[in-house]
Design a protein around this motif. Sequence first.
Motif, PDB file in Angstrom:
ATOM      1  N   UNK A   1       0.823  -1.214   0.000  1.00 55.85           N
ATOM      2  CA  UNK A   1       0.000   0.000   0.000  1.00 55.85           C
ATOM      3  C   UNK A   1       0.859   1.267   0.000  1.00 55.85           C
ATOM      4  N   UNK A   2       2.139   1.111  -0.258  1.00 63.38           N
ATOM      5  CA  UNK A   2       3.017   2.275  -0.396  1.00 63.38           C
ATOM      6  C   UNK A   2       2.738   2.928  -1.754  1.00 63.38           C
ATOM      7  N   UNK A   3       2.508   4.210  -1.778  1.00 64.41           N
ATOM      8  CA  UNK A   3       2.117   4.901  -3.012  1.00 64.41           C
ATOM      9  C   UNK A   3       3.121   4.671  -4.119  1.00 64.41           C
ATOM     10  N   UNK A   4       4.398   4.787  -3.823  1.00 64.20           N
ATOM     11  CA  UNK A   4       5.424   4.645  -4.863  1.00 64.20           C
ATOM     12  C   UNK A   4       5.608   3.212  -5.334  1.00 64.20           C
TER      13      UNK A   4
ATOM     14  N   UNK B   1      -0.236   1.388 -11.241  1.00 62.16           N
ATOM     15  CA  UNK B   1      -1.060   2.495 -11.737  1.00 62.16           C
ATOM     16  C   UNK B   1      -2.548   2.181 -11.590  1.00 62.16           C
ATOM     17  N   UNK B   2      -2.927   0.913 -11.805  1.00 61.95           N
ATOM     18  CA  UNK B   2      -4.330   0.522 -11.705  1.00 61.95           C
ATOM     19  C   UNK B   2      -4.829   0.663 -10.268  1.00 61.95           C
ATOM     20  N   UNK B   3      -4.007   0.231  -9.294  1.00 52.47           N
ATOM     21  CA  UNK B   3      -4.400   0.356  -7.896  1.00 52.47           C
ATOM     22  C   UNK B   3      -4.544   1.825  -7.516  1.00 52.47           C
ATOM     23  N   UNK B   4      -3.604   2.669  -7.950  1.00 51.76           N
ATOM     24  CA  UNK B   4      -3.688   4.099  -7.651  1.00 51.76           C
ATOM     25  C   UNK B   4      -4.950   4.710  -8.253  1.00 51.76           C
ATOM     26  N   UNK B   5      -5.267   4.310  -9.473  1.00 49.54           N
ATOM     27  CA  UNK B   5      -6.447   4.855 -10.149  1.00 49.54           C
ATOM     28  C   UNK B   5      -7.719   4.463  -9.399  1.00 49.54           C
TER      29      UNK B   5
END
Length: 328
Positions: A239-242, A246-250
């Motif tokens: 769950x670290x942003x970096x 891309x799909x999870x962030x979206x």
Amino acid sequence: MSNKKQRKAREIPEALRGKTFLDAKYGPAFRALLSEDEAIRDFLNSILRLEPGRRIKTLEYTFEDPLDFRTPERKTLIFDVHAWTEDHRCLDIELQRATHSFFIDRVLLYSAFLAIKGRQKLENSPEFKSLDEKERLYRRYELPEVISIWLCNFHPLGKGRDYHDEWKLYSQSDLVRKKTVPVSEKLRYILVDLPEFARVCKNPESNEAKWLYLVAKAGDEEVLPDFGDPVFERAADRIRVNSASDELLRRQAKEMVTQDEIDVRLVDAERLGLQRGEKLGLAKGEKLGMEKGMKSVARKMLAKGSPLSEIADITGLSEKEIRALKKS
């Protein structure tokens, strides 16, 4: 900064910029946090406070699994887990962020679904099929143990209670005699009050506290405690942003924006309800305000093309009411 890091930074949605970790109180991050068999198993063993020798051996799980039962609308579980122990426990996790009318009824309704699904799974299990016909007939009403776990980002039973509560089936006659042994252990409900946990837990030591810390607090932290366990380190990295795809962030950003809009409209609805309450009586005013707020949410979701079942699940409106809003 390398070209790869620059490209990754540009792909981070606006809602997540400046964040180190995704907020696991939202569905996409929650599913990512537990998207490893060892993580789910340890999470359940910890939340259920199972002793060695009674812990989970095997499990299967699905994400966003529809439940096809005859109810006003089709229900979808965010995270459906079936785990099997030595005594055939059937477990479910339901992540619930926002309170609403009939919350307790919803807990009971979902548990009823799970009892039926648990019975079906028991019936189709190799252990049950290996029994002779007479034994299967004798056990035709047997239920596995069904446990619903509700992670609540609100106070499910009001403030001032323990963050971990468990409900069971008791006899009123026994309670009058101060006998607190459940009539049955087959249906159990575990409710976790995440805001209360966040208030009282400063230094997570048990595995239960570590998992709840990741769910309740990681989204607001820049640095997490050293959990001293690779299972937790891998979960935090998921769950670290970096590190996230891309799909999870979206998907995370989309759900956050949708939920933020709902929260704002609920606040507006509550304020409207209090204003109307001065003229109509507080309870009636609050009810009208809430209905107006939910209809506002439904219109916004319709404009975005959200499915009727999803709108109904979030707002509590019937699909018939939502279709009427769509026509108007």
